[in-house]
Design a protein around this motif. Structure first.
Motif, PDB file in Angstrom:
ATOM      1  N   PHE A  74     -18.536   1.832  37.882  1.00 38.91           N
ATOM      2  CA  PHE A  74     -17.540   1.587  36.661  1.00 38.91           C
ATOM      3  C   PHE A  74     -16.695   2.650  37.438  1.00 38.91           C
ATOM      4  CE2 PHE A  74     -16.885   4.214  33.327  1.00 38.91           C
ATOM      5  CZ  PHE A  74     -16.460   3.702  32.484  1.00 38.91           C
ATOM      6  N   GLN A  75     -16.572   3.381  37.765  1.00 37.63           N
ATOM      7  CA  GLN A  75     -15.448   5.178  38.066  1.00 37.63           C
ATOM      8  C   GLN A  75     -14.726   4.058  38.798  1.00 37.63           C
ATOM      9  OE1 GLN A  75     -16.657   8.743  38.823  1.00 37.63           O
ATOM     10  NE2 GLN A  75     -15.460   9.256  40.287  1.00 37.63           N
ATOM     11  N   ASN A  76     -15.269   3.307  39.962  1.00 36.72           N
ATOM     12  CA  ASN A  76     -14.142   2.977  41.249  1.00 36.72           C
ATOM     13  C   ASN A  76     -13.484   2.059  40.073  1.00 36.72           C
ATOM     14  OD1 ASN A  76     -15.152   4.879  42.906  1.00 36.72           O
ATOM     15  ND2 ASN A  76     -16.303   3.721  44.224  1.00 36.72           N
ATOM     16  N   SER A  77     -14.227   1.335  39.535  1.00 36.98           N
ATOM     17  CA  SER A  77     -13.414  -0.252  38.886  1.00 36.98           C
ATOM     18  C   SER A  77     -12.105   0.927  38.158  1.00 36.98           C
ATOM     19  CB  SER A  77     -14.035  -0.913  38.325  1.00 36.98           C
ATOM     20  OG  SER A  77     -13.633  -1.632  38.361  1.00 36.98           O
ATOM     21  N   VAL A  78     -12.585   1.927  37.418  1.00 37.18           N
ATOM     22  CA  VAL A  78     -11.753   1.817  36.238  1.00 37.18           C
ATOM     23  C   VAL A  78     -10.307   2.609  37.127  1.00 37.18           C
ATOM     24  CG1 VAL A  78     -11.220   3.328  34.419  1.00 37.18           C
ATOM     25  CG2 VAL A  78     -13.448   2.323  34.659  1.00 37.18           C
ATOM     26  N   LEU A  79     -10.161   2.937  38.018  1.00 39.41           N
ATOM     27  CA  LEU A  79      -9.554   4.232  38.914  1.00 39.41           C
ATOM     28  C   LEU A  79      -8.660   2.981  39.708  1.00 39.41           C
ATOM     29  CD1 LEU A  79     -11.212   7.130  40.311  1.00 39.41           C
ATOM     30  CD2 LEU A  79      -9.706   6.769  38.015  1.00 39.41           C
ATOM     31  N   GLY A  80      -9.233   1.902  39.474  1.00 37.28           N
ATOM     32  CA  GLY A  80      -8.156   0.702  40.630  1.00 37.28           C
ATOM     33  C   GLY A  80      -7.937  -0.633  39.817  1.00 37.28           C
ATOM     34  N   ILE A  81      -8.558  -1.147  38.525  1.00 31.80           N
ATOM     35  CA  ILE A  81      -8.031  -2.172  37.774  1.00 31.80           C
ATOM     36  C   ILE A  81      -7.258  -1.686  36.141  1.00 31.80           C
ATOM     37  CG2 ILE A  81     -10.466  -3.247  38.072  1.00 31.80           C
ATOM     38  CD1 ILE A  81     -10.057  -1.808  34.732  1.00 31.80           C
ATOM     39  N   THR A  82      -6.891  -1.030  36.372  1.00 32.04           N
ATOM     40  CA  THR A  82      -6.203  -0.400  34.838  1.00 32.04           C
ATOM     41  C   THR A  82      -5.043  -0.525  35.025  1.00 32.04           C
ATOM     42  OG1 THR A  82      -7.415   1.632  34.832  1.00 32.04           O
ATOM     43  CG2 THR A  82      -5.524   1.430  33.235  1.00 32.04           C
TER      44      THR A  82
END
Length: 512
Positions: free
Chosen positions: A233-241
């Motif tokens: 979740f953390q890695n995704s948020v830092l990349g998909i926002t």
């Protein structure tokens, strides 16, 4: 007599030339000097920068006496006593006496270095103002987390008390020490200073300036699958926002990424050339008229793209430090302020003693929860300060809430919950993002709404896109195996908060 005069001549020549050959039988004469800490016939360096000229001090340091004695030698007594050597029928008796000069020098060096004759540190100039007979002292148990408030900003509070009460406050350097010492010339001044320090402590613990040091937690990071979900979740948020806004930089018109292009320089316009051939010969003619100019977007590197994403995320107030560390994931039951070792030990004993009541509240049955979706605490997704996952007790039972209330009541009855915290309402939640954890170097986000109104800046972040992606996320079901008294800002080897005490929850159905 002839031997005596011959040796005297040699001795006189040695005094003027200071060059001689040492006979084997006089080597003990040199050892006598060496045992006293000096080099024979040389200048000696004494610690502390003092040098002694042995030629000048020779009469004080060594006394030589010649006399005829019996040719029968006697054994010496003592390592540095009188010793006799036989020189052809005459016996040379050497008496080596050492003056008190060396010990005097050593004493002077020790005092100059702040060490007394017994190896102890000598008192400083400040300490000499209060002699041992006049000095009064008292030990105050304050607490390691309160020392900075007693010291004050830049040491102002400590200096004020010392100057007004004519005392000296000794604050320990170690963070593990709970006690400080107050010294003064009278018992009255020491007592008054102690009251002032206690007033600072009482005022601090009642204010919001003293942060929570411990809390009762229900660990969830013991489940590896949940930890992996939080990391993703953390890695995704830092990349998909902001990924949708950068798609035009990632792909060309054919849908292939710009990274698949070769090393060709595309920073300058390219010329499209039309080649025509004639049947009569093999020559090629170039038609340079109406040549269209075609421009290509410059190649975007991965580093520049990631920097652009990070910059846009920071504009939204989102950066890595506001995410909860997956290995510390937990449910919070009660926040505590335990500022000294006595309160910590008392809190640990309270938790251990309440274990049977907790088992009864859980009806001796295991309890599991489901984590689902995202919610904001005191705010909206546009100005989020805390984002957490909703906690649902499987089966809709309130056993877990009853057990948590039993724990809370036990700490209140023990006097370990401050008056300002008595009205804490229990709300089980699993924090995922918290703006309070933001590092100081990171910028504080101010929402457009607050900026327009000109209101005070509040540390928050824009989580609207995160809610759009994970607002209804199902995080899974997990068993709660135990409750901890956890210490904030200190971690054990497994990455979870330091455990001061723990009690088990039922993991299997217990039959009577």
């Amino acid at each position: 007599m002839i031997a005596y005069r011959s040796f005297l001549s040699v001795d006189l020549a040695w005094k003027f030339t200071k060059v001689h050959v040492v006979p084997k039988r006089t080597q003990h004469f040199q050892r006598c000097f060496s045992s006293c800490g000096f080099n024979y016939n040389s200048r000696t360096h004494i610690e502390g920068g003092l040098r002694v000229d042995m030629d000048r001090k020779k009469q004080k340091m060594v006394a030589k006496t010649w006399r005829p004695v019996s040719t029968q030698s006697r054994s010496t007594e003592g390592g540095l006593g009188d010793e006799k050597h036989d020189f052809g029928g005459q016996v040379q008796e050497i008496k080596c006496t050492v003056s008190s000069y060396e010990s005097t020098v050593q004493k002077a060096v020790q005092v100059s270095e702040g060490i007394d004759l017994e190896g102890r540190a000598t008192p400083s100039a400040d300490d000499e103002s209060l002699s041992a007979a006049q000095k009064h002292s008292v030990t105050v148990k304050a607490g390691a987390s309160l020392m900075r408030f007693i010291r004050g900003k830049g040491g102002a509070t400590q200096r004020t008390i010392e100057e007004e009460m004519k005392v000296k406050i000794i604050i320990p350097f170690s963070r593990n020490e709970d006690c400080l010492i107050i010294e003064g010339s009278s018992a009255e001044s020491v007592a008054r200073a102690s009251d002032r320090v206690q007033a600072v402590i009482d005022e601090t613990v009642k204010s919001r300036n003293l942060d929570y040091s411990h809390f009762v937690s229900l660990p969830l990071a013991i489940h590896p699958e949940l930890v992996n979900k939080l990391i993703n979740f953390q890695n995704s948020v830092l990349g998909i926002t902001v990924v949708n806004e950068d798609e035009n930089l990632e792909c060309d018109s054919s849908g292939k990424t710009s990274d698949s292009e070769g090393e060709q320089n595309l920073s300058e316009p390219q010329i499209a050339v039309e080649l025509k051939t004639e049947d009569s010969n093999d020559h090629v003619k170039m038609d340079k008229t109406n040549i269209p100019l075609v421009s290509y977007s410059p190649k975007v590197s991965k580093s520049s793209t990631s920097e652009s994403k990070a910059s846009k995320l920071l504009d939204l107030g989102i950066e890595k430090s506001i995410f909860i560390k997956p290995k510390t994931f937990h449910l919070t039951v009660l926040m505590l302020k335990l500022w000294n070792k006595d309160r910590i030990e008392a809190a640990a004993e309270v938790l251990r003693s309440v274990s049977p009541k907790v088992i009864d509240a859980l009806e001796s049955r295991p309890v599991s929860i489901r984590l689902k979706g995202l919610e904001c605490m005191k705010g909206s997704p546009a100005k989020a300060r805390v984002v957490y996952a909703h906690v649902e007790v499987i089966g809709g039972e309130d056993r877990l809430l009853r057990a948590c209330q039993v724990i809370t009541n036990a700490f209140i009855e023990a006097g370990l919950v401050l008056e300002n915290d008595l009205n804490q309402k229990l709300k089980l939640h699993a924090t995922i993002m918290n703006a309070r954890h933001r590092k100081r170097l990171a910028l504080t986000y101010c929402s457009p709404i607050d900026s327009k109104k000109g209101s005070k800046k509040v540390d928050s972040f824009d989580a609207r896109k995160i809610f759009g992606q994970y607002g209804s996320e199902d995080w899974g079901e997990y068993l709660i195996p135990e409750a901890h008294l956890s210490q904030r800002f200190v971690f054990d080897d497994d990455g979870y908060y330091h455990c001061c005490a723990s009690i088990p929850f039922p993991e299997e159905m217990q039959l009577d």
